[in-house]
Motif scaffolding. Structure first.
Motif, PDB file in Angstrom:
ATOM      1  N   UNK A   1       0.859  -1.205   0.000  1.00 14.28           N
ATOM      2  CA  UNK A   1       0.000   0.000   0.000  1.00 14.28           C
ATOM      3  C   UNK A   1       0.892   1.251   0.000  1.00 14.28           C
ATOM      4  N   UNK A   2       0.446   2.283  -0.703  1.00  9.20           N
ATOM      5  CA  UNK A   2       1.264   3.515  -0.796  1.00  9.20           C
ATOM      6  C   UNK A   2       1.228   4.260   0.532  1.00  9.20           C
ATOM      7  N   UNK A   3       2.402   4.641   1.064  1.00  9.41           N
ATOM      8  CA  UNK A   3       2.414   5.405   2.320  1.00  9.41           C
ATOM      9  C   UNK A   3       1.996   6.853   2.069  1.00  9.41           C
ATOM     10  N   UNK A   4       1.622   7.539   3.130  1.00 12.62           N
ATOM     11  CA  UNK A   4       1.295   8.970   2.999  1.00 12.62           C
ATOM     12  C   UNK A   4       2.612   9.745   2.992  1.00 12.62           C
ATOM     13  N   UNK A   5       2.935  10.328   1.862  1.00 12.17           N
ATOM     14  CA  UNK A   5       4.187  11.083   1.735  1.00 12.17           C
ATOM     15  C   UNK A   5       3.885  12.457   1.144  1.00 12.17           C
ATOM     16  N   UNK A   6       4.694  13.464   1.457  1.00 10.17           N
ATOM     17  CA  UNK A   6       4.479  14.772   0.810  1.00 10.17           C
ATOM     18  C   UNK A   6       4.699  14.653  -0.697  1.00 10.17           C
ATOM     19  N   UNK A   7       4.236  15.642  -1.445  1.00 10.76           N
ATOM     20  CA  UNK A   7       4.378  15.594  -2.909  1.00 10.76           C
ATOM     21  C   UNK A   7       5.853  15.459  -3.305  1.00 10.76           C
ATOM     22  N   UNK A   8       6.101  14.652  -4.345  1.00  6.49           N
ATOM     23  CA  UNK A   8       7.479  14.408  -4.784  1.00  6.49           C
ATOM     24  C   UNK A   8       8.115  15.694  -5.309  1.00  6.49           C
ATOM     25  N   UNK A   9       9.350  15.936  -4.918  1.00  8.83           N
ATOM     26  CA  UNK A   9      10.077  17.113  -5.387  1.00  8.83           C
ATOM     27  C   UNK A   9      10.559  16.896  -6.820  1.00  8.83           C
ATOM     28  N   UNK A  10      10.146  17.797  -7.723  1.00 14.14           N
ATOM     29  CA  UNK A  10      10.608  17.673  -9.113  1.00 14.14           C
ATOM     30  C   UNK A  10      12.047  18.192  -9.210  1.00 14.14           C
ATOM     31  N   UNK A  11      12.874  17.573 -10.067  1.00 15.18           N
ATOM     32  CA  UNK A  11      14.239  18.080 -10.221  1.00 15.18           C
ATOM     33  C   UNK A  11      14.232  19.497 -10.810  1.00 15.18           C
ATOM     34  N   UNK A  12      15.168  20.306 -10.414  1.00 20.27           N
ATOM     35  CA  UNK A  12      15.269  21.674 -10.952  1.00 20.27           C
ATOM     36  C   UNK A  12      15.838  21.601 -12.375  1.00 20.27           C
ATOM     37  N   UNK A  13      15.721  22.734 -13.100  1.00 21.06           N
ATOM     38  CA  UNK A  13      16.276  22.791 -14.466  1.00 21.06           C
ATOM     39  C   UNK A  13      17.774  22.501 -14.450  1.00 21.06           C
ATOM     40  N   UNK A  14      18.456  23.069 -13.484  1.00 26.40           N
ATOM     41  CA  UNK A  14      19.901  22.868 -13.384  1.00 26.40           C
ATOM     42  C   UNK A  14      20.255  21.410 -13.154  1.00 26.40           C
ATOM     43  N   UNK A  15      19.471  20.737 -12.316  1.00 31.63           N
ATOM     44  CA  UNK A  15      19.725  19.312 -12.039  1.00 31.63           C
ATOM     45  C   UNK A  15      19.469  18.467 -13.287  1.00 31.63           C
ATOM     46  N   UNK A  16      18.365  18.765 -13.994  1.00 33.62           N
ATOM     47  CA  UNK A  16      18.003  17.972 -15.179  1.00 33.62           C
ATOM     48  C   UNK A  16      19.070  18.041 -16.257  1.00 33.62           C
ATOM     49  N   UNK A  17      19.648  19.228 -16.431  1.00 36.62           N
ATOM     50  CA  UNK A  17      20.622  19.381 -17.520  1.00 36.62           C
ATOM     51  C   UNK A  17      22.069  19.293 -17.044  1.00 36.62           C
ATOM     52  N   UNK A  18      22.249  18.979 -15.772  1.00 37.85           N
ATOM     53  CA  UNK A  18      23.612  18.820 -15.257  1.00 37.85           C
ATOM     54  C   UNK A  18      24.154  17.435 -15.577  1.00 37.85           C
ATOM     55  N   UNK A  19      25.358  17.153 -15.089  1.00 40.31           N
ATOM     56  CA  UNK A  19      26.014  15.868 -15.343  1.00 40.31           C
ATOM     57  C   UNK A  19      25.196  14.691 -14.818  1.00 40.31           C
ATOM     58  N   UNK A  20      24.506  14.926 -13.699  1.00 37.46           N
ATOM     59  CA  UNK A  20      23.746  13.848 -13.047  1.00 37.46           C
ATOM     60  C   UNK A  20      22.268  13.870 -13.475  1.00 37.46           C
TER      61      UNK A  20
END
Length: 379
Positions: A276-295
């Protein structure tokens, strides 16, 4: 040769495979004999290619044959050799009863063996060749031993128990290697990660990601390997790692890891339904910098992991599509003139389309997982 060609042409009839096998075996008998002409194989394989390209070819039909036949010489032969049917979506081989097996075996042992090899290999065509060879060899040995035994039922029971690990290995390696062939290493890592996240939503990304990478590495090394025990050895090592890392965190996982037989433990883990899915806060979306960075790719995987543990009923195919879409966006936007504007517009679009879809899929697949089939159908 029956096994290799039944794997290659999984939709071919037994008769088509038999024609091809007969030709290949006679080519080998003629050209591998002592004193054979050095040009024997070249001439023989050219004749085989010409026969494949003939209008009334008795060999397995393949939509790519015409394209290969438009080429000449070695290119034509290599092109024909590379053709293969897509794997069957579900194994169609159904093992007959012991009585039916013995009846067919006694009637014509060679025909029985050939037909079995064809049906079994085309059903489990993505399992590594050594696994298929081992599995079919022990099956035929069981049939030939038990059908002449004084107590066939007891004999079959004993032999089937001894074959259980190999049967499971065939089933599981066919499944994972089909997945690997269709998805490739990167996407299999994501699929394995999200599947674990749905079974163990309490575990962290750092716990599960190395195991997903390890599993993908096993498949990349063993699915096409001709090493005798690659899949069994490496998959057993992987299960031991997973059990060591996760048993203390999850009771269901610990139960699967109790057995002495690592293949059965792997099968048990794979068959665990989502938690069953636990109650968790909304997932943090990656920032633009993170998406286009090395990782960037790792951040995308982490976000999908977060989505999977919040929506444990979402099917793998949908999460895979989402990963493809994310990678496509990274490819388009990270090299665009205005990266931020490009990513922001895609984010807006996703923000509108994704939540209602996740909600609907969670609801439907959640009900499917919780209700029995008849109740689900009525609902």
């Amino acid at each position: 040769t029956i096994i290799a060609n039944s794997r290659k042409y999984s939709n071919a009839t037994f008769e088509e495979i038999s024609h091809l096998v007969h030709e290949i075996v006679s080519l080998a008998e003629t050209c591998c004999a002592e004193g054979a002409d050095p040009s024997c194989y070249d001439a023989g394989s050219s004749a085989l290619s010409a026969k494949s390209c003939g209008r009334s070819s008795p060999f397995p039909a393949h939509p790519g044959t015409a394209g290969c036949c438009a080429q000449e010489g070695l290119e034509q032969k290599l092109c024909l050799a590379a053709l293969r049917h897509p794997p069957q979506q579900l194994p169609r081989y159904l093992q007959p009863s012991n009585e039916e097996l013995c009846q067919a075996f006694k009637k014509d042992p060679k025909d029985f063996a050939d037909r079995f090899l064809h049906e079994y290999a085309s059903s489990y065509g993505q399992a590594p060749l050594p696994v298929l060879l081992g599995s079919t060899r022990t099956f035929l040995s069981m049939v030939s031993t038990c059908c002449i035994s004084a107590a066939p039922t007891a004999c079959f029971l004993k032999e089937k128990l001894e074959r259980k690990t190999l049967s499971l290995l065939t089933l599981m390696s066919n499944r994972v290697c089909s997945h690997f062939t269709a998805y490739g290493k990167d996407k299999v890592t994501v699929s394995y990660l999200t599947s674990l996240a749905q079974k163990m939503p309490g575990a962290s990304f750092e716990d599960l990601f190395p195991l997903a990478e390890d599993a993908a590495e096993v498949f990349s090394q063993c699915c096409d390997s001709v090493a005798e025990d690659c899949m069994q050895k490496k998959l057993s090592e992987h299960v031991a790692k997973a059990c060591g890392a996760l048993s203390a965190r999850d009771e269901r996982f610990a139960d699967c890891c109790k057995g002495k037989n690592l293949m059965q433990n792997y099968f048990c883990i794979s068959a665990l339904p989502p938690a069953p899915a636990p109650k968790l806060p909304e997932a943090q979306k990656p920032t633009n910098g993170q998406l286009c960075g090395e990782e960037g790719a790792r951040h995308t995987k982490r976000y999908l992991f977060e989505l999977a543990r919040r929506h444990t009923s979402i099917p793998d195919a949908f999460l895979g599509k989402l990963y493809d879409a994310s990678e496509k966006v990274r490819g388009e936007c990270c090299s665009a003139k205005d990266t931020s504007a490009c990513l922001d517009s895609k984010r807006r679009q996703m923000g509108e389309e994704l939540p209602p879809f996740l909600e609907k899929a969670s609801q439907l697949c959640g009900q499917y997982g919780q209700l029995n089939f008849l109740d689900f159908k009525k609902r």
